[in-house]
Design an enzyme around this catalytic site. Structure first.
Site, short mmCIF file in Angstrom:
data_model
loop_
_atom_site.label_atom_id
_atom_site.label_comp_id
_atom_site.label_asym_id
_atom_site.label_seq_id
_atom_site.Cartn_x
_atom_site.Cartn_y
_atom_site.Cartn_z
N LYS A 94 0.85 -1.19 0.00
CA LYS A 94 0.00 0.00 0.00
C LYS A 94 0.88 1.23 0.00
CE LYS A 94 -4.51 0.59 0.34
NZ LYS A 94 -5.40 -0.43 -0.23
N SER A 140 -7.67 -5.59 -11.21
CA SER A 140 -6.31 -5.09 -11.43
C SER A 140 -5.42 -6.21 -11.97
CB SER A 140 -5.71 -4.58 -10.12
OG SER A 140 -6.08 -3.25 -9.87
N1 GLU Z 1 -6.96 -0.04 -3.45
C1 GLU Z 1 -7.69 -1.23 -3.76
C2 GLU Z 1 -7.78 -2.14 -2.55
O1 GLU Z 1 -7.65 -1.71 -1.44
C3 GLU Z 1 -7.18 -1.92 -5.02
C4 GLU Z 1 -5.79 -2.40 -5.03
C5 GLU Z 1 -5.27 -2.86 -6.38
O2 GLU Z 1 -6.03 -2.91 -7.33
O3 GLU Z 1 -4.08 -3.17 -6.45
O4 GLU Z 1 -8.07 -3.29 -2.66
#
Ligand code: GLU
Length: 469
Positions: free
Chosen positions: A106, A362
């Site tokens: 993250k 993704s």
């Molecule tokens: N920010 C999104 C999550 O918390 C997506 C993360 C991503 O697609 O890598 O799952």
């Protein structure tokens, strides 16, 4: 009183609770718990008015058991390393649960994007990306960011472009980030993915007769009354999809108040009002509820907190009226709040499963970028031909006139059709696995089962290295 633990400490507590259902060496569990690497950076940015701001930013890679690492980048005031590590840990578990072969990560930048100009956001995003490149915290096979709270396709485009300029010669450079605009190697359905996944997951949980009846509900999503807190990307698309599946959205909440109508709310009209007035106040699409957290306590069957962490704590868990809580956001329920909900017989569908639709799509975008070909190009005509052949065979068997078949109007599936079908399939299969784990291992609730099953997958990967007994 709600606890004084930090977000990361909360996640560690959930991991510990789940770990007690597993039989791994304590050192192996320690390896699974903590972040493998983390980065704190500070860099100066010139603002439009000539001032210079020193921006603080983070990236945490929670687990390298699978590479690349994967996880969004959050732009919000007050973000911290603790929060970034917590969210990165949830990403590792999330990916493991839905069989997306990535480690968790993250990123976060301590800014308020709402008060920045486009130019300022662009300069900050590009500089942050350059810092990640310098420290080896980004790359198609290393660590792949995506949108999160406060970021979207535009920021991902800037990240991709910066990477392309600075890392010449990296094959399939555009797989360095996902959630990109469609015209810049993105994939259709990515922005709706998390919300749609939330809706599919809730539908799956309510579809099981025994579980629905144990909650005092009739089985099935149809007719269920849903309250959604947060009408951002996740909440909005969850609301739309839940409505399509037959549920009724009776309440919506934002940071400055909510709307409630037991006969159902027109989501688009309510959102339009919110956007033009900056609040739901004055809207005739429901009764305005001024106290922002009060929407969580309204009468409904399903409550979907889809904004930020720590909104349901031991302070308000006793007043929740929903029978099911679907965690659209990451970490909306604290461990203390979770215990109260469990004691009250409320089912929590945990974030690590329920909001995994975003990272799932993704993954599809990353695959498409690495393969340099769309799913539609390789498959669409094959499925179209198959449909036509089936119809012809059916006509022959049924003795129908081939000429009258009218098969020319048929179209092959689009890339969006493939993405949505694969997303739904992922949510359906994963729910079945988590529920089986819950029942087979006598776990106290779905969250413990989801965490234990994910930790099990990560730990067993480490164990094949032969380091841990
Ligand atoms: N920010 C999104 C999550 O918390 C997506 C993360 C991503 O697609 O890598 O799952």
């Amino acid at each position: 009183m709600s606890s004084q633990r930090s977000f990361f400490e909360d996640v560690l507590l959930f991991i510990d609770r789940a770990g007690s259902y597993l039989d791994y060496h304590p050192k192996l569990l320690e390896q699974v718990k903590f972040c493998n690497s983390s980065l704190l950076i500070r860099f100066p940015v010139r603002m439009d008015n000539g001032d210079i701001n020193v921006v603080e930013a983070f990236r945490a890679e929670h687990s390298h058991h699978r590479l690349p690492c994967k996880g969004g980048i959050r732009f919000a005031p007050g973000v911290s390393m603790d929060e970034t590590m917590a969210l990165a840990a949830l990403m590792s578990l999330k990916c493991a649960l839905v069989d997306v072969p990535f480690g968790g990560a993250k990123g976060a930048v301590n800014i308020d994007p709402k008060i920045l100009s486009d130019g300022e956001r662009e300069r900050i995003t590009r500089r942050y990306t350059a810092e990640l490149i310098k420290k080896d915290f980004i790359g198609p096979e290393i660590d792949v960011p995506a949108p999160d709270y406060g970021t979207g396709a535009q920021e991902m485009a800037w990240i991709c472009d910066t990477y392309k300029q600075l890392c010449k010669g990296v094959p399939n450079y555009h797989a360095c980030v996902t959630g990109k605009p469609l015209d810049l190697h993105g994939i259709p359905g990515r922005s709706e993915a998390t919300g749609q996944g939330v809706a599919f997951g809730i539908r799956e949980a309510l579809a099981i007769d025994e579980d629905a009846r144990a909650l005092g509900l009739t089985p099935g999503i149809s007719g269920k009354r849903v309250v959604i807190q947060g009408l951002g990307k996740v909440g909005y698309h969850a609301a739309q999809c839940l409505q399509r599946l037959g549920a009724s959205i009776v309440g919506v909440g934002e940071y400055n108040g909510g709307l409630y109508d037991e006969n159902g709310i027109d989501i688009d009209a309510a959102l339009e009002w919110f956007r033009s007035h900056g609040s739901f106040e004055g809207s005739d699409h429901g009764i305005f509820i001024a106290e922002p957290t009060a929407i969580l306590e309204q009468d409904c069957d399903v409550l979907v907190p889809a904004a930020l962490e720590h909104v349901i704590t031991s302070d308000n868990a006793g007043r929740i009226q929903a029978k099911v809580i679907g965690e659209g956001a990451n970490g909306p329920v604290t461990p203390d709040g979770d215990s109260v909900l469990r004691d009250r017989g409320i089912m929590v569908i945990p974030d690590v499963y329920l909001n995994a639709g975003g990272v799932t799509v993704s993954y599809f975008e990353w695959l498409k970028n690495r393969n340099r070909v769309s799913f539609e190009r390789m498959n669409s005509r094959y499925f179209l031909n198959m449909q036509k052949d089936l119809m012809r065979q059916f006509a022959i068997t049924a003795g129908l006139d081939q000429e009258a078949l009218d098969i020319d109007h048929l179209r092959g599936p689009s890339e969006l059709d493939f993405v949505n079908a694969a997303l739904e399939d992922t949510m359906v299969r994963s729910y079945a696995k988590i529920r089986a784990y819950w029942k087979d291992n006598d776990c106290p609730d779905l969250r413990t089962a989801a965490f234990a099953s994910a930790i099990d997958k990560i730990a067993s990967t480490y164990q094949t290295l032969g380091i841990f007994p």
